[in-house]
Write a protein that holds these residues in place. Structure first.
Motif, PDB file in Angstrom:
ATOM      1  N   VAL A 139       0.814  -1.213   0.000  1.00  0.00           N
ATOM      2  CA  VAL A 139       0.000   0.000   0.000  1.00  0.00           C
ATOM      3  C   VAL A 139       0.850   1.267   0.000  1.00  0.00           C
ATOM      4  N   GLY A 140       2.176   1.123  -0.213  1.00  0.00           N
ATOM      5  CA  GLY A 140       3.016   2.280  -0.439  1.00  0.00           C
ATOM      6  C   GLY A 140       3.965   2.683   0.671  1.00  0.00           C
ATOM      7  N   HIS A 141       3.962   1.986   1.790  1.00  0.00           N
ATOM      8  CA  HIS A 141       4.884   2.328   2.871  1.00  0.00           C
ATOM      9  C   HIS A 141       6.261   1.730   2.600  1.00  0.00           C
ATOM     10  N   GLU A 142       7.282   2.362   3.131  1.00  0.00           N
ATOM     11  CA  GLU A 142       8.651   1.830   3.091  1.00  0.00           C
ATOM     12  C   GLU A 142       8.886   1.109   4.415  1.00  0.00           C
ATOM     13  N   VAL A 143       9.348  -0.127   4.349  1.00  0.00           N
ATOM     14  CA  VAL A 143       9.564  -0.915   5.569  1.00  0.00           C
ATOM     15  C   VAL A 143      11.012  -1.381   5.607  1.00  0.00           C
ATOM     16  N   ASP A 144      11.709  -1.041   6.681  1.00  0.00           N
ATOM     17  CA  ASP A 144      13.072  -1.519   6.909  1.00  0.00           C
ATOM     18  C   ASP A 144      13.034  -2.575   8.001  1.00  0.00           C
ATOM     19  N   ALA A 145      13.430  -3.799   7.651  1.00  0.00           N
ATOM     20  CA  ALA A 145      13.478  -4.904   8.605  1.00  0.00           C
ATOM     21  C   ALA A 145      14.905  -5.047   9.115  1.00  0.00           C
ATOM     22  N   VAL A 146      15.054  -4.996  10.439  1.00  0.00           N
ATOM     23  CA  VAL A 146      16.378  -5.051  11.066  1.00  0.00           C
ATOM     24  C   VAL A 146      16.416  -6.115  12.159  1.00  0.00           C
ATOM     25  N   CYS A 147      17.630  -6.555  12.470  1.00  0.00           N
ATOM     26  CA  CYS A 147      17.852  -7.533  13.530  1.00  0.00           C
ATOM     27  C   CYS A 147      19.182  -7.211  14.188  1.00  0.00           C
ATOM     28  N   PRO A 148      19.252  -7.229  15.524  1.00  0.00           N
ATOM     29  CA  PRO A 148      20.543  -6.979  16.165  1.00  0.00           C
ATOM     30  C   PRO A 148      21.592  -7.993  15.723  1.00  0.00           C
ATOM     31  N   GLU A 149      22.800  -7.505  15.566  1.00  0.00           N
ATOM     32  CA  GLU A 149      23.960  -8.330  15.222  1.00  0.00           C
ATOM     33  C   GLU A 149      23.890  -8.948  13.826  1.00  0.00           C
ATOM     34  N   LYS A 150      23.005  -8.432  12.982  1.00  0.00           N
ATOM     35  CA  LYS A 150      22.940  -8.861  11.580  1.00  0.00           C
ATOM     36  C   LYS A 150      22.863  -7.619  10.711  1.00  0.00           C
ATOM     37  N   GLU A 151      23.329  -7.762   9.475  1.00  0.00           N
ATOM     38  CA  GLU A 151      23.361  -6.624   8.564  1.00  0.00           C
ATOM     39  C   GLU A 151      22.397  -6.817   7.407  1.00  0.00           C
ATOM     40  N   ALA A 152      22.110  -5.722   6.723  1.00  0.00           N
ATOM     41  CA  ALA A 152      21.281  -5.782   5.519  1.00  0.00           C
ATOM     42  C   ALA A 152      21.871  -6.808   4.562  1.00  0.00           C
ATOM     43  N   GLY A 153      20.994  -7.616   3.970  1.00  0.00           N
ATOM     44  CA  GLY A 153      21.426  -8.665   3.061  1.00  0.00           C
ATOM     45  C   GLY A 153      21.559 -10.016   3.731  1.00  0.00           C
ATOM     46  N   GLU A 154      21.744 -10.033   5.046  1.00  0.00           N
ATOM     47  CA  GLU A 154      21.750 -11.299   5.775  1.00  0.00           C
ATOM     48  C   GLU A 154      20.310 -11.742   5.992  1.00  0.00           C
ATOM     49  N   THR A 155      20.140 -12.996   6.406  1.00  0.00           N
ATOM     50  CA  THR A 155      18.789 -13.510   6.614  1.00  0.00           C
ATOM     51  C   THR A 155      18.581 -13.942   8.058  1.00  0.00           C
ATOM     52  N   ILE A 156      17.312 -13.986   8.424  1.00  0.00           N
ATOM     53  CA  ILE A 156      16.897 -14.634   9.661  1.00  0.00           C
ATOM     54  C   ILE A 156      16.086 -15.859   9.257  1.00  0.00           C
ATOM     55  N   LYS A 157      16.028 -16.834  10.139  1.00  0.00           N
ATOM     56  CA  LYS A 157      15.184 -18.006   9.937  1.00  0.00           C
ATOM     57  C   LYS A 157      13.859 -17.748  10.634  1.00  0.00           C
ATOM     58  N   THR A 158      12.749 -17.970   9.939  1.00  0.00           N
ATOM     59  CA  THR A 158      11.446 -17.800  10.575  1.00  0.00           C
ATOM     60  C   THR A 158      10.880 -19.154  10.992  1.00  0.00           C
ATOM     61  N   ALA A 159       9.841 -19.108  11.794  1.00  0.00           N
ATOM     62  CA  ALA A 159       9.130 -20.309  12.235  1.00  0.00           C
ATOM     63  C   ALA A 159       7.639 -20.096  11.988  1.00  0.00           C
ATOM     64  N   VAL A 160       6.944 -21.161  11.651  1.00  0.00           N
ATOM     65  CA  VAL A 160       5.499 -21.120  11.464  1.00  0.00           C
ATOM     66  C   VAL A 160       4.861 -21.757  12.693  1.00  0.00           C
ATOM     67  N   HIS A 161       3.998 -21.008  13.339  1.00  0.00           N
ATOM     68  CA  HIS A 161       3.293 -21.500  14.522  1.00  0.00           C
ATOM     69  C   HIS A 161       1.856 -21.794  14.128  1.00  0.00           C
ATOM     70  N   ASP A 162       1.483 -23.042  14.257  1.00  0.00           N
ATOM     71  CA  ASP A 162       0.175 -23.498  13.803  1.00  0.00           C
ATOM     72  C   ASP A 162      -0.661 -23.925  14.998  1.00  0.00           C
ATOM     73  N   PHE A 163      -1.916 -23.561  14.971  1.00  0.00           N
ATOM     74  CA  PHE A 163      -2.846 -23.887  16.045  1.00  0.00           C
ATOM     75  C   PHE A 163      -3.690 -25.083  15.605  1.00  0.00           C
ATOM     76  N   ARG A 164      -3.512 -26.224  16.270  1.00  0.00           N
ATOM     77  CA  ARG A 164      -4.181 -27.461  15.859  1.00  0.00           C
ATOM     78  C   ARG A 164      -5.046 -28.057  16.957  1.00  0.00           C
ATOM     79  N   GLY A 165      -5.405 -27.260  17.935  1.00  0.00           N
ATOM     80  CA  GLY A 165      -6.267 -27.752  18.995  1.00  0.00           C
ATOM     81  C   GLY A 165      -5.528 -28.293  20.211  1.00  0.00           C
ATOM     82  N   ASP A 166      -4.194 -28.225  20.200  1.00  0.00           N
ATOM     83  CA  ASP A 166      -3.423 -28.655  21.356  1.00  0.00           C
ATOM     84  C   ASP A 166      -3.389 -27.528  22.388  1.00  0.00           C
ATOM     85  N   GLN A 167      -2.748 -27.788  23.525  1.00  0.00           N
ATOM     86  CA  GLN A 167      -2.689 -26.772  24.565  1.00  0.00           C
ATOM     87  C   GLN A 167      -1.827 -25.577  24.174  1.00  0.00           C
ATOM     88  N   THR A 168      -0.944 -25.761  23.221  1.00  0.00           N
ATOM     89  CA  THR A 168      -0.145 -24.660  22.700  1.00  0.00           C
ATOM     90  C   THR A 168       0.046 -24.880  21.202  1.00  0.00           C
TER      91      THR A 168
END
Length: 195
Positions: free
Chosen positions: A27-56
């Protein structure tokens, strides 16, 4: 449009990083994604959290998400708003003083802040939640209340802060954040590709 800072880290929640990052840019905004101790061009690993009816939730490996800015090089006062996604990353991001300093800037300057899921762990550690009505992932409720907020069981905007419980809240959470940013999205007549 706004310049938005997004603070992310390894094993942040995939949908809570990827979806707002792309939607805000769409929608036109500029977004800068940052992480401590990492630089532009490096990556972070993400995780997918799925809700399947368990307690967590169940966690599985997400994507490699490329950072497009370096935290050490950004000046929070250059940004109009802040996004703090959830997942496991906030557990350790909250021990980085530059992260906490950045968060404090946005609250001291009363700039829009959107936080989701476990993201409020960072806000609590920064000491900025006193007096707010907000929400978070329910397992983080005690930390939020200990930081002085009034916790509610729904997406909520209070002054400059928009909070949601998890990625299923994206539609309402992002809509409220866009309203807070003053984003005007027009719904005109569709134009055929040939026109």
């Amino acid at each position: 449009m706004s310049d938005i800072l997004m603070i992310v880290g390894d094993f942040g929640e995939d949908y809570e990083i990827m979806v707002p990052f792309q939607a805000l840019q769409m929608v036109g905004h500029e977004v800068d994604a940052v992480c401590p101790e990492k630089e532009a061009g490096e990556t972070i690993k993400t995780a997918v959290h799925d809700f399947r009816g368990d307690q967590t939730y169940m966690e599985s490996r997400g994507h490699n998400f490329e950072l497009n800015a370096t935290l050490a090089d950004v000046t929070p006062s250059d940004y109009d708003a802040l996004v703090v996604p959830g997942g496991r990353a906030p557990e350790y991001l909250r021990i980085h003083e530059p992260v906490l300093d950045a968060v404090r800037h946005f609250f001291e300057a009363n700039k829009p802040v959107a936080s989701l899921c476990h993201g409020p762990q960072i806000l609590a550690a920064a000491g900025v939640l006193d007096g707010y009505e907000m929400t978070s992932f329910p397992a983080v409720r005690a930390e939020c209340e200990a930081a002085g907020c009034s916790w509610v069981d729904e997406v909520v905007t209070d002054d400059n802060l928009v909070t949601g419980q998890a990625w299923p809240d994206h539609d309402e959470w992002l809509a409220q954040f866009l309203d807070l940013l003053g984003t005007d999205i027009s719904h005109g007549e569709p134009v055929a590709a040939d026109d």
